[in-house]
Write a protein that holds these residues in place. Structure first.
Motif, PDB file in Angstrom:
ATOM      1  N   LYS A   8       0.818  -1.217   0.000  1.00  0.00           N
ATOM      2  CA  LYS A   8       0.000   0.000   0.000  1.00  0.00           C
ATOM      3  C   LYS A   8       0.848   1.262   0.000  1.00  0.00           C
ATOM      4  N   PHE A   9       1.962   1.246   0.717  1.00  0.00           N
ATOM      5  CA  PHE A   9       2.772   2.457   0.822  1.00  0.00           C
ATOM      6  C   PHE A   9       3.809   2.579  -0.293  1.00  0.00           C
ATOM      7  N   ALA A  10       4.114   1.475  -0.975  1.00  0.00           N
ATOM      8  CA  ALA A  10       5.169   1.488  -1.996  1.00  0.00           C
ATOM      9  C   ALA A  10       4.717   2.231  -3.244  1.00  0.00           C
ATOM     10  N   ILE A  11       5.673   2.851  -3.900  1.00  0.00           N
ATOM     11  CA  ILE A  11       5.434   3.523  -5.176  1.00  0.00           C
ATOM     12  C   ILE A  11       6.257   2.860  -6.274  1.00  0.00           C
ATOM     13  N   VAL A  58     -13.484 -12.909   0.817  1.00  0.00           N
ATOM     14  CA  VAL A  58     -13.367 -12.493  -0.587  1.00  0.00           C
ATOM     15  C   VAL A  58     -14.468 -11.505  -0.937  1.00  0.00           C
ATOM     16  N   GLN A  59     -15.680 -11.812  -0.493  1.00  0.00           N
ATOM     17  CA  GLN A  59     -16.824 -10.949  -0.786  1.00  0.00           C
ATOM     18  C   GLN A  59     -16.631  -9.572  -0.161  1.00  0.00           C
ATOM     19  N   LEU A  60     -16.223  -9.540   1.090  1.00  0.00           N
ATOM     20  CA  LEU A  60     -16.038  -8.263   1.772  1.00  0.00           C
ATOM     21  C   LEU A  60     -14.954  -7.422   1.097  1.00  0.00           C
ATOM     22  N   ALA A  61     -13.829  -8.069   0.761  1.00  0.00           N
ATOM     23  CA  ALA A  61     -12.720  -7.314   0.169  1.00  0.00           C
ATOM     24  C   ALA A  61     -12.972  -6.956  -1.283  1.00  0.00           C
ATOM     25  N   SER A  62     -13.485  -7.902  -2.059  1.00  0.00           N
ATOM     26  CA  SER A  62     -13.649  -7.673  -3.490  1.00  0.00           C
ATOM     27  C   SER A  62     -14.772  -6.682  -3.781  1.00  0.00           C
ATOM     28  N   PHE A  63     -15.958  -6.955  -3.234  1.00  0.00           N
ATOM     29  CA  PHE A  63     -17.064  -6.039  -3.464  1.00  0.00           C
ATOM     30  C   PHE A  63     -16.837  -4.728  -2.710  1.00  0.00           C
ATOM     31  N   GLY A  64     -16.279  -4.838  -1.499  1.00  0.00           N
ATOM     32  CA  GLY A  64     -16.018  -3.630  -0.728  1.00  0.00           C
ATOM     33  C   GLY A  64     -15.060  -2.694  -1.436  1.00  0.00           C
ATOM     34  N   THR A  65     -14.028  -3.250  -2.041  1.00  0.00           N
ATOM     35  CA  THR A  65     -13.080  -2.421  -2.785  1.00  0.00           C
ATOM     36  C   THR A  65     -13.753  -1.763  -3.981  1.00  0.00           C
ATOM     37  N   GLY A  66     -14.542  -2.535  -4.726  1.00  0.00           N
ATOM     38  CA  GLY A  66     -15.252  -1.973  -5.875  1.00  0.00           C
ATOM     39  C   GLY A  66     -16.259  -0.914  -5.470  1.00  0.00           C
ATOM     40  N   PHE A  67     -16.989  -1.170  -4.369  1.00  0.00           N
ATOM     41  CA  PHE A  67     -17.986  -0.214  -3.892  1.00  0.00           C
ATOM     42  C   PHE A  67     -17.315   1.074  -3.422  1.00  0.00           C
ATOM     43  N   TRP A  68     -16.223   0.907  -2.672  1.00  0.00           N
ATOM     44  CA  TRP A  68     -15.480   2.069  -2.169  1.00  0.00           C
ATOM     45  C   TRP A  68     -14.905   2.870  -3.336  1.00  0.00           C
ATOM     46  N   ALA A  69     -14.385   2.152  -4.347  1.00  0.00           N
ATOM     47  CA  ALA A  69     -13.775   2.820  -5.505  1.00  0.00           C
ATOM     48  C   ALA A  69     -14.801   3.587  -6.336  1.00  0.00           C
ATOM     49  N   SER A  70     -16.083   3.224  -6.209  1.00  0.00           N
ATOM     50  CA  SER A  70     -17.112   3.946  -6.968  1.00  0.00           C
ATOM     51  C   SER A  70     -17.390   5.315  -6.348  1.00  0.00           C
ATOM     52  N   PHE A  71     -16.952   5.536  -5.094  1.00  0.00           N
ATOM     53  CA  PHE A  71     -17.125   6.825  -4.428  1.00  0.00           C
ATOM     54  C   PHE A  71     -15.799   7.567  -4.283  1.00  0.00           C
ATOM     55  N   ALA A  72     -14.731   6.815  -4.150  1.00  0.00           N
ATOM     56  CA  ALA A  72     -13.400   7.411  -4.038  1.00  0.00           C
ATOM     57  C   ALA A  72     -12.527   6.808  -5.137  1.00  0.00           C
ATOM     58  N   SER A  73     -11.237   7.017  -5.064  1.00  0.00           N
ATOM     59  CA  SER A  73     -10.341   6.426  -6.050  1.00  0.00           C
ATOM     60  C   SER A  73     -10.004   4.999  -5.653  1.00  0.00           C
ATOM     61  N   LEU A  74      -9.585   4.193  -6.626  1.00  0.00           N
ATOM     62  CA  LEU A  74      -9.145   2.833  -6.334  1.00  0.00           C
ATOM     63  C   LEU A  74      -7.914   2.865  -5.449  1.00  0.00           C
ATOM     64  N   ASN A  75      -7.111   3.916  -5.590  1.00  0.00           N
ATOM     65  CA  ASN A  75      -5.928   4.073  -4.755  1.00  0.00           C
ATOM     66  C   ASN A  75      -6.308   4.118  -3.273  1.00  0.00           C
ATOM     67  N   THR A  76      -7.420   4.784  -2.954  1.00  0.00           N
ATOM     68  CA  THR A  76      -7.914   4.840  -1.576  1.00  0.00           C
ATOM     69  C   THR A  76      -8.596   3.538  -1.176  1.00  0.00           C
ATOM     70  N   ALA A  77      -9.412   2.998  -2.092  1.00  0.00           N
ATOM     71  CA  ALA A  77     -10.190   1.794  -1.786  1.00  0.00           C
ATOM     72  C   ALA A  77      -9.308   0.573  -1.527  1.00  0.00           C
ATOM     73  N   PHE A  78      -8.073   0.594  -2.013  1.00  0.00           N
ATOM     74  CA  PHE A  78      -7.178  -0.552  -1.824  1.00  0.00           C
ATOM     75  C   PHE A  78      -6.759  -0.725  -0.365  1.00  0.00           C
ATOM     76  N   TRP A  79      -7.146   0.222   0.501  1.00  0.00           N
ATOM     77  CA  TRP A  79      -6.880   0.077   1.927  1.00  0.00           C
ATOM     78  C   TRP A  79      -7.604  -1.129   2.518  1.00  0.00           C
ATOM     79  N   THR A  80      -8.587  -1.680   1.808  1.00  0.00           N
ATOM     80  CA  THR A  80      -9.271  -2.872   2.318  1.00  0.00           C
ATOM     81  C   THR A  80      -8.290  -4.031   2.541  1.00  0.00           C
TER      82      THR A  80
END
Length: 397
Positions: free
Chosen positions: A291-294, A344-366
């Motif tokens: 998460k922190f690496a560039i 899997v459901q919590l992380a996969s759908f949660g990441t997609g749902f979060w990314a629909s409101f914020a960026s995927l970069n933020t949603a990857f915190w799941t």
């Protein structure tokens, strides 16, 4: 049918299932572009795989003992192959979502059969053989990025990897059916005399198995959350090319392979409950590194650490549980598959749902959040396991 034949069928099957499960995340950018899938729809795709897996694991854990394992494995493998052909032919994402549910349902039953057979066939080396079985699964996940990249050199079309993989699974189904016909009366060691359905209630009410299920949730969240979203995250969040993202992700699958191949050798110097904590700690460090690496190099290191930590963790947790109550093997496998699928459901759908409101970069915190949950649950599970072993030793003395 001898033990070697049955083991080879399961090992080949787990290798191909590893490819089946991991390739969706690798091909997600191409799937989304071809079928016009939003982040929310992409998350729903992985969620339906999880829901199907939960349903299949529940049904399989209760009822697979009513059937001949190898014949059932052959029929279910053929069903997976036909389903992949169907999914490779869809032109709208709605049909892909239907296929996702059915794929999860069938594959989770195959996992339950595989775990139960190997645990009973190799009771004297249960941890080692279950580790090797899951190593074959990880080897499949490792092969998938290279398999897809090689086919993309010929034609950049996400449909063909599914079709060629379906052909290989048809071959597996034929081999499993041949093995079943040769040993129609084959009985697994320690198999109950009466084929009856098993109860989840009497197993899950035991605290040690309850925390096993909670740990499995975190395991599924980290493994398949990273697997399903990392390539998209690396491209959209960090600006990697598609090839660079896939090759960076390969370090994760390489770590899984190395861990599952070698973790059992560490049991000579460490107890199972202590090794669990070590592996979970390595995984957590890797998740935050990603998460922190560039830079690609650091992100590759993070993927490697997550793989090294996760790889041996699942077979070690499940085999330790089966050492406690081997007769409940299908249920214990079902609990782990259900828990993992919820994660899997919590992380996969949660990441997609979060990314629909914020960026995927933020949603990857799941993924790091899931890593902290897994570390905590593994610690509690390991404490219960240690107490059980101490009580068992006192009883023997």
């Amino acid at each position: 049918m001898n033990r070697r034949t049955a083991t080879s069928v399961i090992f080949i099957g787990f290798f191909l299932l590893g490819m089946v499960f991991i390739l969706w995340g690798i091909m997600l950018p191409d799937l989304a572009k071809s079928l016009v899938m939003s982040e929310l729809v992409s998350g729903a795709f992985f969620t339906l795989i999880s829901i199907g897996a939960i349903t299949g694991a529940f049904v399989g854990g209760k009822y697979i003992q009513k059937f001949d394992f190898m014949s059932l494995f052959a029929c279910l493998s053929l069903s997976v192959a036909l389903l992949l052909v169907f999914m490779s032919s869809v032109n709208h994402w709605r049909w892909l979502l239907l296929g996702a549910f059915l794929l999860g349902f069938i594959c989770s039953s195959l996992f339950t059969i595989g775990h139960t057979m190997i645990a009973r066939l190799h009771a004297e080396r249960r941890s080692t053989m279950m580790g090797l079985m899951d190593f074959m699964f990880s080897l499949g996940t490792l092969a998938a990025p290279f398999y897809i990249s090689a086919l993309y050199l010929i034609e950049h079309d996400w449909r063909w990897p599914l079709r060629w993989l379906a052909l290989a699974i048809i071959g597996l189904a034929a081999y499993a059916w041949y093995a079943a016909r040769r040993g129609k009366k084959f009985n697994l060691p320690a198999e109950p005399q009466h084929r009856k359905s098993l109860s989840y209630g009497e197993v899950i009410k035991r605290p040690i198995f309850f925390f096993l299920a909670l740990a499995a949730i975190g395991y599924g969240a980290v493994e398949f959350g990273n697997a399903n979203w990392f390539v998209s995250y690396a491209q959209q969040g960090r600006g990697f090319s598609g090839e660079e993202a896939r090759m960076t992700f390969a370090f994760f699958t390489a770590g899984m392979v190395i861990s599952r191949l070698g973790f059992s050798s560490l049991l000579r110097w460490m107890s199972p409950h202590r090794l669990m904590i070590v592996l979970a700690g390595i995984m957590a460090v890797g998740a935050f590194t990603i998460k922190f690496a560039i830079e690609p190099q650091l992100m590759s290191l993070g993927n490697l650490l997550v793989g090294l930590g996760l790889g041996g963790l699942f077979p070690l947790m499940l085999s330790s549980a089966m050492d406690i109550d081997s007769d409940k093997g299908p249920i214990l496998s079902g609990i782990c598959v259900i828990g993992s699928s919820v994660g899997v459901q919590l992380a996969s759908f949660g990441t997609g749902f979060w990314a629909s409101f914020a960026s995927l970069n933020t949603a990857f915190w799941t993924i790091p959040i899931g890593a902290l949950w897994l570390l905590a649950m593994v610690w509690i599970y390991s404490r219960h396991l240690k107490s059980h072993l101490q009580h068992q030793n006192k009883t023997i003395d």
